[in-house]
Design a protein around this motif. Structure first.
Motif, short mmCIF file in Angstrom:
data_model
loop_
_atom_site.label_atom_id
_atom_site.label_comp_id
_atom_site.label_asym_id
_atom_site.label_seq_id
_atom_site.Cartn_x
_atom_site.Cartn_y
_atom_site.Cartn_z
N PRO A 1 0.83 -1.21 0.00
CA PRO A 1 0.00 0.00 0.00
C PRO A 1 0.87 1.26 0.00
N PHE A 2 0.38 2.32 -0.58
CA PHE A 2 1.08 3.61 -0.53
C PHE A 2 0.11 4.75 -0.83
N VAL A 3 0.53 5.96 -0.45
CA VAL A 3 -0.29 7.15 -0.66
C VAL A 3 0.17 7.83 -1.94
N ILE A 4 -0.76 8.09 -2.84
CA ILE A 4 -0.38 8.79 -4.07
C ILE A 4 -1.54 9.67 -4.55
N ASP A 5 -1.19 10.86 -5.00
CA ASP A 5 -2.16 11.74 -5.62
C ASP A 5 -1.87 11.72 -7.11
N LEU A 6 -2.72 11.06 -7.89
CA LEU A 6 -2.44 10.91 -9.31
C LEU A 6 -2.41 12.24 -10.05
N LEU A 7 -3.05 13.25 -9.48
CA LEU A 7 -3.03 14.57 -10.14
C LEU A 7 -1.71 15.29 -9.88
N ASN A 8 -0.93 14.75 -8.93
CA ASN A 8 0.39 15.31 -8.66
C ASN A 8 1.28 14.22 -8.06
N PRO A 9 1.60 13.20 -8.88
CA PRO A 9 2.40 12.08 -8.35
C PRO A 9 3.82 12.54 -8.01
N SER A 10 4.49 11.78 -7.14
CA SER A 10 5.82 12.15 -6.66
C SER A 10 6.78 12.41 -7.82
N ALA A 11 7.50 13.51 -7.72
CA ALA A 11 8.46 13.89 -8.76
C ALA A 11 9.82 13.26 -8.46
N LEU B 1 -12.37 5.84 -10.48
CA LEU B 1 -11.31 6.84 -10.45
C LEU B 1 -11.46 7.89 -11.54
N ILE B 2 -11.94 7.43 -12.72
CA ILE B 2 -11.92 8.32 -13.88
C ILE B 2 -12.78 9.58 -13.67
N HIS B 3 -13.87 9.45 -12.90
CA HIS B 3 -14.69 10.65 -12.66
C HIS B 3 -13.93 11.66 -11.78
N HIS B 4 -13.06 11.15 -10.89
CA HIS B 4 -12.25 12.07 -10.09
C HIS B 4 -11.21 12.78 -10.96
N THR C 1 -12.99 16.14 -11.05
CA THR C 1 -12.34 16.90 -9.98
C THR C 1 -11.07 17.56 -10.52
N GLY C 2 -10.27 16.77 -11.26
CA GLY C 2 -9.00 17.29 -11.76
C GLY C 2 -9.10 17.95 -13.13
N ASN C 3 -10.26 17.85 -13.77
CA ASN C 3 -10.47 18.38 -15.13
C ASN C 3 -9.48 17.82 -16.16
N VAL C 4 -8.96 16.61 -15.90
CA VAL C 4 -8.01 16.01 -16.84
C VAL C 4 -8.79 15.48 -18.06
N PRO C 5 -8.44 15.94 -19.26
CA PRO C 5 -9.14 15.43 -20.46
C PRO C 5 -8.91 13.93 -20.63
N PHE C 6 -9.87 13.23 -21.22
CA PHE C 6 -9.73 11.78 -21.45
C PHE C 6 -8.43 11.46 -22.17
N GLU C 7 -8.07 12.32 -23.10
CA GLU C 7 -6.87 12.09 -23.89
C GLU C 7 -5.63 11.97 -22.98
N ASN C 8 -5.56 12.86 -21.99
CA ASN C 8 -4.41 12.86 -21.10
C ASN C 8 -4.41 11.66 -20.16
N SER C 9 -5.60 11.32 -19.63
CA SER C 9 -5.63 10.17 -18.73
C SER C 9 -5.34 8.89 -19.49
N GLN D 1 -19.94 22.84 -19.61
CA GLN D 1 -18.65 22.64 -20.28
C GLN D 1 -18.07 21.26 -20.04
N PHE D 2 -18.78 20.44 -19.24
CA PHE D 2 -18.31 19.08 -19.01
C PHE D 2 -19.20 18.05 -19.70
N GLY D 3 -19.82 18.51 -20.78
CA GLY D 3 -20.67 17.64 -21.58
C GLY D 3 -19.91 16.47 -22.16
N HIS D 4 -18.59 16.65 -22.32
CA HIS D 4 -17.78 15.57 -22.92
C HIS D 4 -17.66 14.37 -21.98
N TYR D 5 -18.04 14.56 -20.69
CA TYR D 5 -17.95 13.43 -19.78
C TYR D 5 -19.12 12.49 -20.05
N ASN D 6 -18.95 11.64 -21.05
CA ASN D 6 -19.98 10.64 -21.34
C ASN D 6 -19.32 9.41 -21.93
#
Lengths: 462, 70
Positions: free
Chosen positions: A331-341, A370-373, A377-385, A421-426
C-alpha cells in the motif's frame, strides 16, 4: 565493474555505494569499512538481523583486497517516505529503533538514521542500508539521534497535530525537516510534555546555540549505554502509541459506496475473471482504497501495488497487511493529479512515481471508481488520462461511472454554472478517446449500478 | 574509525545526557504504573488491534541459530 553504474542516490557514505549490474542492485564496500563488515559477519550479527527481519538479507558475491561486493535481496518496488501512510511511517520509525537497540546490544550502532534507509518488502518495513551499521564506542551518544528526530519523530508528531498530509511535504526535506521548523510548527502546549520538550524543543534550542562551534568538541559529549537505551526505549514507546488527532475508526472503511452488494460482487467477479485471463502476476491499482478489490482476486499475484490519495484508506490497507501477514500487497499514498516527482541532487536521487511504475512493468493497471475524479475533480481530459495509463502498463481495467451515477452527478453539480462545459464526460466520448490509445478487449455493464467496466490492451506505438 | 560524513550536530550530541535522564524518569514511572496495574489486573496492554510489537528482540526465536559464531 565500473563506477559509472553507481546508483544516483548512493553517494553520501564513503564506506561504499550501491550500483546496478544486469538490472540487479548490488553494493560495493571499500577497505575503510572492511573492519566493520568483517565484525558484523563473523559475530553472526548479519545472520541474526536477517532472521529477525530487521535488515535486508545479502550474499557476498566478490571479495578482493580493494573491494567486497554484496548482493542484497531485491525489492521489486520502492516507496518513498512521502508516499507512506501515517502507520507505515510509524512502522519505519519503530523498525529503525528496534534495529538500533539490537545493534547496541551486540556492540554495534547505526551511524545514520534517515527515512530512506527503510523500504517496505514482503509486508514489513525493512532496513536496507547495510553500511549504516558501525562499531559502538563506549560512552558515546548516538550520532544519528538528530537525524532520527528530523526524519522520523518530527514528521510524525507534526502529522499528529496537522494531519497526515504533512508527511507529503517530506519530498521537500530530503535531509529531514529542520529542527527549528519542527519546534515552531508544534503547538505551544507540547512544551509541557517532558518527552516533546526534551526531544524537540530543547534539542532545537541546543542545536541553535552550538551550531557555530567546532565539531571536534563533540568528543566531550558522553553518555552511558544505559542512557542510550533509555532514549531509544522512550522514543519507541512514544511513537508506538502515537495516533493522528484526526484518526478515523478502524473497520468498515469500504462502506462508503453507492452501490449494492450485488453490484459489488458482480464487479469483483468480472475483475477476477479478466485478471485470470491475462495471467497477471504484477498488478497496480492506482485508486485502490483499502485494497478491497485486489483482495478479491483469487489467482496468484506476485505483487500488487495499491495506491490511494487518502491516508486513512492506506492506513486501513496497511493494517490488514500486518494483521493477516500478507506479503504480496504494497500500500502507498499517491495523488495521481500530482504524483511524486524525481528529487534530490540533479533530480536523480529519488525517482519519479511514473518512472518507478514503468520499471516495475505491471501486467495490468486497475483504475476503479477513479476516472470521474480525474476528469471532473482534476479536469483532466480523457486524452491525457488515456496517455497516462498507456504509459504505465500493457493492460488497463477501468471503471466508468456514467453521468447519472450518484457520485458523478455530485461532481458534475459541483461545477455549477460550468456544468455545461463538461458535456464531454460521457460514455461515447470516453470510448472514442480511449480507443485511440487502447484496443477494447471486453466491456461489461455492472448491473444494479450506473457503471461500466472495460478491459483494454495498449495499442502498439506507431 | 568514524567518518563524519554528515553533521551529527554538537547540540544534539550534548543534549542526549539530558534526554536520557528525562527518559529514565518516564520509563521508571511507566514500570511502576505497569506493576500497579498488573497487581489490580488492569493490564490492558495486550490490545488485540495492536500490530506493532515490543522493541526487544528475542534471540531464542531464531529458528536456525547462527553458524558463524566461530
Amino acid at each position: 565493474m565500473t563506477t559509472n553504474s553507481r546508483h544516483a542516490s548512493s553517494y553520501r557514505d564513503p564506506s561504499g555505494h550501491v550500483y546496478i549490474e544486469n538490472n540487479l542492485i548490488k553494493r560495493i564496500i571499500f577497505p575503510s569499512y572492511f573492519p566493520q563488515y568483517e565484525a558484523l559477519k563473523s559475530s553472526g550479527f548479519f545472520e541474526k538481523a536477517f532472521q529477525h527481519k530487521l535488515l535486508i538479507p545479502h550474499e557476498e558475491t566478490e571479495r578482493s583486497a580493494t573491494q567486497i561486493c554484496i548482493q542484497p535481496e531485491q525489492i521489486p518496488f520502492i516507496t518513498y517516505p512521502y508516499e507512506w501512510s501515517f502507520q507505515q511511517y510509524k512502522e519505519a520509525a519503530l523498525l529503525t529503533l528496534k534495529l538500533q537497540k539490537y545493534a547496541l546490544q551486540n556492540d554495534f550502532s547505526l551511524k545514520d538514521a534517515t527515512a530512506y534507509n527503510i523500504a517496505f518488502h514482503n509486508g514489513n518495513a525493512i532496513f536496507i542500508d547495510t553500511l549504516s551499521l558501525d562499531f559502538y564506542q563506549e560512552n558515546t551518544p548516538w550520532r544519528a539521534y538528530k537525524q532520527f528526530v528530523t526524519h522520523f519523530l518530527g514528521p510524525l508528531v507534526l502529522a499528529k497535530y496537522h494531519g497526515a498530509e504533512f508527511l507529503k511535504t517530506m519530498s521537500n526535506f530530503i535531509d529531514g525537516v529542520p529542527l527549528k521548523m519542527i519546534a515552531s510548527l508544534l503547538p505551544k502546549t507540547t512544551k509541557l510534555n517532558p518527552f516533546l520538550y526534551t526531544n524537540i524543543h530543547l534539542l532545537a534550542k541546543y542545536e541553535n546555540k552550538h551550531q557555530e562551534e567546532d565539531v571536534k568538541a563533540s568528543k566531550q559529549a558522553s553518555l552511558s549505554k544505559k542512557g542510550l537505551f533509555n532514549i531509544i526505549d522512550n522514543l519507541y514507546n512514544y511513537i508506538k502509541k502515537l495516533q493522528l488527532n484526526e484518526q478515523s475508526e478502524w473497520g468498515n472503511y469500504y462502506q462508503k459506496t453507492n452501490y449494492s452488494d450485488n453490484a459489488f460482487s458482480l464487479k469483483s467477479n468480472i475483475i477476477n475473471e479478466w485478471i485470470q485471463s491475462l495471467h497477471a502476476k504484477k498488478v497496480i491499482d492506482v485508486g485502490g482504497n483499502d485494497g478491497t478489490f485486489v483482495r478479491q482476486i483469487t489467482s496468484d499475484i506476485e505483487l500488487a501495488l495499491v495506491g490511494d490519495i487518502d491516508n486513512n484508506a492506506v492506513d486501513q490497507n496497511h493494517y490488514a497487511v500486518k494483521k493477516d501477514k500478507e506479503t504480496n500487497m504494497l500500500p502507498f499514498v499517491i495523488d495521481l493529479l500530482n504524483p511524486s516527482a524525481a528529487i534530490g541532487f540533479q533530480n536523480t536521487e529519488r525517482f519519479s512515481f511514473v518512472q518507478r511504475v514503468q520499471e516495475f512493468k505491471p501486467d495490468v493497471t486497475l483504475a476503479l471508481a477513479l476516472i470521474h475524479h480525474l476528469s471532473l475533480t482534476g479536469n483532466v481530459p480523457f486524452e491525457n488520462s488515456a496517455a497516462f495509463f498507456a504509459a504505465i502498463s500493457e493492460h488497463l481495467i477501468i471503471e466508468f461511472p456514467k453521468r447519472n451515477d450518484s457520485y458523478a452527478t455530485r461532481l458534475l453539480n459541483a461545477k455549477a454554472e460550468f456544468k455545461d462545459q463538461f458535456g464531454h464526460y460521457n460514455l461515447e466520448d470516453f470510448e472514442r478517446t480511449y480507443s485511440e490509445y487502447f484496443e477494447l478487449i471486453d466491456k461489461k455493464e455492472i448491473t444494479d449500478s450506473e457503471r461500466v467496466l472495460y478491459l483494454f490492451k495498449k495499442k502498439d506505438v506507431k | 574509525m568514524h567518518f563524519l560524513y554528515f553533521d551529527a550536530g554538537l547540540g544534539a550530541m550534548l543534549i542526549q545526557a539530558i534526554v536520557a535522564a528525562v527518559a529514565g524518569i518516564a520509563l521508571f514511572y511507566k514500570s511502576i504504573k505497569f506493576k500497579i496495574r498488573s497487581i489490580f489486573g488492569l493490564d490492558k496492554n495486550a490490545s488485540e488491534n495492536e500490530v506493532f510489537d515490543d522493541i526487544n528482540i528475542d534471540d531464542s526465536k531464531i529458528e536456525n541459530p547462527s553458524k558463524d559464531d566461530n
